[in-house]
Design a protein around this motif. Structure first.
Motif, PDB file in Angstrom:
ATOM      1  N   LYS A 267      70.255  -0.048  26.232  1.00 11.87           N
ATOM      2  CA  LYS A 267      69.111   0.651  26.915  1.00 11.87           C
ATOM      3  C   LYS A 267      67.679  -0.194  26.838  1.00 11.87           C
ATOM      4  O   LYS A 267      66.841  -0.208  27.786  1.00 11.87           O
ATOM      5  N   ARG A 268      67.710  -1.112  25.522  1.00  9.24           N
ATOM      6  CA  ARG A 268      66.612  -1.949  25.501  1.00  9.24           C
ATOM      7  C   ARG A 268      66.465  -3.000  26.498  1.00  9.24           C
ATOM      8  O   ARG A 268      65.248  -3.339  26.822  1.00  9.24           O
ATOM      9  N   ASP A 269      67.838  -3.508  26.701  1.00  5.98           N
ATOM     10  CA  ASP A 269      67.730  -4.609  27.586  1.00  5.98           C
ATOM     11  C   ASP A 269      67.502  -4.006  28.909  1.00  5.98           C
ATOM     12  O   ASP A 269      67.021  -4.800  29.871  1.00  5.98           O
ATOM     13  N   LEU A 270      68.009  -2.882  29.385  1.00  3.84           N
ATOM     14  CA  LEU A 270      67.629  -2.396  30.692  1.00  3.84           C
ATOM     15  C   LEU A 270      66.187  -2.113  30.875  1.00  3.84           C
ATOM     16  O   LEU A 270      65.649  -2.361  31.797  1.00  3.84           O
TER      17      LEU A 270
ATOM     18  N   ILE B  79      85.983   1.157  19.871  1.00  2.00           N
ATOM     19  CA  ILE B  79      84.546   1.187  19.340  1.00  2.00           C
ATOM     20  C   ILE B  79      84.413   2.459  18.788  1.00  2.00           C
ATOM     21  O   ILE B  79      84.934   3.424  19.181  1.00  2.00           O
ATOM     22  N   THR B  80      83.874   2.394  17.681  1.00  2.94           N
ATOM     23  CA  THR B  80      83.669   3.658  16.768  1.00  2.94           C
ATOM     24  C   THR B  80      82.460   4.248  17.624  1.00  2.94           C
ATOM     25  O   THR B  80      81.495   3.784  18.295  1.00  2.94           O
ATOM     26  N   ALA B  81      81.956   5.528  17.034  1.00  8.01           N
ATOM     27  CA  ALA B  81      80.983   6.344  17.511  1.00  8.01           C
ATOM     28  C   ALA B  81      79.683   5.568  17.232  1.00  8.01           C
ATOM     29  O   ALA B  81      78.813   5.638  18.016  1.00  8.01           O
ATOM     30  N   ASP B  82      79.678   5.019  15.898  1.00  2.00           N
ATOM     31  CA  ASP B  82      78.508   4.336  15.655  1.00  2.00           C
ATOM     32  C   ASP B  82      78.154   3.097  16.364  1.00  2.00           C
ATOM     33  O   ASP B  82      77.047   2.566  16.658  1.00  2.00           O
ATOM     34  N   GLN B  83      79.176   2.371  16.756  1.00  2.00           N
ATOM     35  CA  GLN B  83      79.271   1.174  17.364  1.00  2.00           C
ATOM     36  C   GLN B  83      78.759   1.439  18.942  1.00  2.00           C
ATOM     37  O   GLN B  83      78.030   0.751  19.401  1.00  2.00           O
ATOM     38  N   ARG B  84      79.485   2.600  19.358  1.00  2.00           N
ATOM     39  CA  ARG B  84      79.146   2.906  20.474  1.00  2.00           C
ATOM     40  C   ARG B  84      77.450   3.262  20.841  1.00  2.00           C
ATOM     41  O   ARG B  84      76.796   2.974  21.837  1.00  2.00           O
ATOM     42  N   ARG B  85      76.964   4.036  19.988  1.00  2.00           N
ATOM     43  CA  ARG B  85      75.517   4.397  19.677  1.00  2.00           C
ATOM     44  C   ARG B  85      74.636   2.907  19.730  1.00  2.00           C
ATOM     45  O   ARG B  85      73.704   3.008  20.516  1.00  2.00           O
ATOM     46  N   GLU B  86      75.124   1.951  18.948  1.00  2.00           N
ATOM     47  CA  GLU B  86      74.405   0.967  18.634  1.00  2.00           C
ATOM     48  C   GLU B  86      74.233   0.134  19.818  1.00  2.00           C
ATOM     49  O   GLU B  86      73.617  -0.450  20.504  1.00  2.00           O
ATOM     50  N   MET B  87      75.583   0.015  20.603  1.00  2.00           N
ATOM     51  CA  MET B  87      75.703  -0.588  21.826  1.00  2.00           C
ATOM     52  C   MET B  87      74.861  -0.342  23.039  1.00  2.00           C
ATOM     53  O   MET B  87      74.102  -0.956  23.829  1.00  2.00           O
ATOM     54  N   GLN B  88      74.911   1.371  22.905  1.00  2.00           N
ATOM     55  CA  GLN B  88      74.112   1.929  23.867  1.00  2.00           C
ATOM     56  C   GLN B  88      72.499   1.729  23.859  1.00  2.00           C
ATOM     57  O   GLN B  88      71.581   1.516  24.796  1.00  2.00           O
ATOM     58  N   GLU B  89      71.877   1.673  22.546  1.00  2.00           N
ATOM     59  CA  GLU B  89      70.664   1.514  22.462  1.00  2.00           C
ATOM     60  C   GLU B  89      70.084   0.126  22.682  1.00  2.00           C
ATOM     61  O   GLU B  89      69.084   0.011  23.249  1.00  2.00           O
ATOM     62  N   GLN B  90      71.142  -0.877  22.413  1.00  2.00           N
ATOM     63  CA  GLN B  90      70.657  -2.251  22.727  1.00  2.00           C
ATOM     64  C   GLN B  90      70.802  -2.296  24.335  1.00  2.00           C
ATOM     65  O   GLN B  90      69.899  -3.071  24.835  1.00  2.00           O
TER      66      GLN B  90
ATOM     67  N   ALA C 188      59.930   7.639  31.286  1.00  2.00           N
ATOM     68  CA  ALA C 188      60.392   8.085  32.691  1.00  2.00           C
ATOM     69  C   ALA C 188      61.934   8.435  32.484  1.00  2.00           C
ATOM     70  O   ALA C 188      62.513   9.234  33.225  1.00  2.00           O
ATOM     71  N   LEU C 189      62.743   7.441  32.252  1.00  2.00           N
ATOM     72  CA  LEU C 189      63.947   7.363  31.904  1.00  2.00           C
ATOM     73  C   LEU C 189      64.611   8.599  30.999  1.00  2.00           C
ATOM     74  O   LEU C 189      65.689   9.143  31.631  1.00  2.00           O
ATOM     75  N   GLU C 190      63.918   8.903  30.216  1.00  2.00           N
ATOM     76  CA  GLU C 190      64.148  10.112  29.524  1.00  2.00           C
ATOM     77  C   GLU C 190      64.064  11.490  30.097  1.00  2.00           C
ATOM     78  O   GLU C 190      64.620  12.584  29.843  1.00  2.00           O
ATOM     79  N   GLU C 191      63.336  11.345  31.403  1.00  2.00           N
ATOM     80  CA  GLU C 191      63.093  12.529  32.174  1.00  2.00           C
ATOM     81  C   GLU C 191      64.411  12.806  33.299  1.00  2.00           C
ATOM     82  O   GLU C 191      64.390  13.842  33.871  1.00  2.00           O
ATOM     83  N   THR C 192      65.128  11.708  33.395  1.00  2.00           N
ATOM     84  CA  THR C 192      66.019  11.842  34.382  1.00  2.00           C
ATOM     85  C   THR C 192      67.543  11.910  33.605  1.00  2.00           C
ATOM     86  O   THR C 192      67.567  11.986  32.506  1.00  2.00           O
ATOM     87  N   ASP C 193      68.365  12.002  34.437  1.00  2.00           N
ATOM     88  CA  ASP C 193      69.833  12.357  34.172  1.00  2.00           C
ATOM     89  C   ASP C 193      70.617  11.087  33.902  1.00  2.00           C
ATOM     90  O   ASP C 193      71.721  11.165  33.491  1.00  2.00           O
ATOM     91  N   PHE C 194      69.800  10.069  34.124  1.00  2.00           N
ATOM     92  CA  PHE C 194      70.412   8.653  33.877  1.00  2.00           C
ATOM     93  C   PHE C 194      70.647   8.214  32.539  1.00  2.00           C
ATOM     94  O   PHE C 194      70.030   8.589  31.545  1.00  2.00           O
ATOM     95  N   ARG C 195      72.220   7.910  32.179  1.00  2.00           N
ATOM     96  CA  ARG C 195      72.292   7.371  30.887  1.00  2.00           C
ATOM     97  C   ARG C 195      73.176   6.195  30.672  1.00  2.00           C
ATOM     98  O   ARG C 195      73.731   5.871  31.592  1.00  2.00           O
ATOM     99  N   VAL C 196      72.609   5.254  29.980  1.00  2.00           N
ATOM    100  CA  VAL C 196      73.072   4.016  29.860  1.00  2.00           C
ATOM    101  C   VAL C 196      74.479   3.838  29.430  1.00  2.00           C
ATOM    102  O   VAL C 196      74.823   4.711  28.579  1.00  2.00           O
ATOM    103  N   ASP C 197      75.499   2.930  30.182  1.00  2.00           N
ATOM    104  CA  ASP C 197      76.926   3.034  29.835  1.00  2.00           C
ATOM    105  C   ASP C 197      76.970   1.687  28.954  1.00  2.00           C
ATOM    106  O   ASP C 197      76.509   0.550  29.216  1.00  2.00           O
ATOM    107  N   PRO C 198      77.355   2.119  27.615  1.00  2.40           N
ATOM    108  CA  PRO C 198      77.626   0.724  26.795  1.00  2.40           C
ATOM    109  C   PRO C 198      78.515  -0.296  27.023  1.00  2.40           C
ATOM    110  O   PRO C 198      78.414  -1.323  26.565  1.00  2.40           O
TER     111      PRO C 198
END
Length: 242
Positions: free
Chosen positions: A101-104, A88-99, A130-140
């Motif tokens: 995150k929305r699903d989560l 996956i490219t960096a752009d694809q990774r970012r898009e997958m991560q955003e999707q 609240a998620l943005e205040e944590t160290d949690f990061r969505v794994d794409p």
């Protein structure tokens, strides 16, 4: 099939040859885990196997036969995904991560409640903030359902939150019962139902507590606001909701 913009490349190198296929990223992960149950042709961008997908170059047919024992792309594609690597490219990774995150956030919103506010649901923007205040990061690259517990663990120090279910009895008048009960029973887990002598219907449904407002809106919609609902606390006690 999906568009090229939606696809990622799965690559397998074997017998001195390289084989690439174009596939939906979530489907690729499901295939790799042995969890894919859909139609392969719905999740690929090309019914083909490439030596270099970006250039459209194809490997020789004798190489396909040697490595896979066939030249049929629909047989080869899953094997390339299972045995190879998902690129996956960096752009694809970012898009997958955003999707993801929305699903989560959507999943948590539909299932979680605020125990300090009479088990009211948390709005999606509160969960996101609240998620943005944590160290949690969505794994794409990880299914959303596998990340929910870690996300909740990260959220608990920030906001009062818990997963809970609720059970509600809905009483639909006779003139709405025929069509309305089908939608109500599908909303969650139907615990029990009873048709009344007057033709009305009572169904007891269990569902995630965060979806309670959605349930009340559905019941009102299918009954033009004439239904009655009661929160089932136990077998003997019902508390009425207007």
């Amino acid at each position: 099939m999906i568009s090229l913009d939606e696809a990622v490349t799965a690559r397998l190198e074997s017998h001195g040859e390289r084989f690439e296929v174009l596939v939906d990223p979530d489907a690729a992960l499901a295939i790799k885990r042995g969890e894919f149950e859909g139609d392969l042709e719905d999740v690929i961008a090309a019914n083909d196997v490439f030596e270099d997908a970006s250039r459209g170059d194809r490997p020789p047919e004798n190489a396909l036969e040697e490595v896979f024992g066939t030249t049929d792309p629909l047989e080869i594609i899953p094997e390339v995904i299972r045995e190879g690597e998902i690129q996956i490219t960096a752009d694809q990774r970012r898009e997958m991560q955003e999707q993801k995150k929305r699903d989560l956030i959507n999943r948590i919103t539909r299932n979680a409640v605020n125990p300090q506010m009479d088990d009211a649901p948390h709005p999606p923007d509160r969960i996101e903030s609240a998620l943005e205040e944590t160290d949690f990061r969505v794994d794409p690259m990880e299914p959303v359902e596998n990340q929910v517990d870690d996300a909740l663990e990260a959220l608990r120090p920030v906001i009062p939150i818990r997963f809970d279910t609720m059970t509600v009895a809905a009483h639909l008048p006779a003139n709405y019962a025929g069509s309305g009960q089908a939608k109500v029973r599908e909303f969650g887990d139907l615990q029990r139902e009873e048709w009344q002598p007057d033709g009305s219907w009572i169904g007891v449904v269990e569902f995630p507590a965060g979806m309670q407002q959605d349930f009340y809106e559905l019941v009102n919609e299918v009954s033009s606001g004439e239904a009655e609902t009661r929160i089932v606390e136990d077998q003997d006690e019902l508390s009425t909701r207007g």
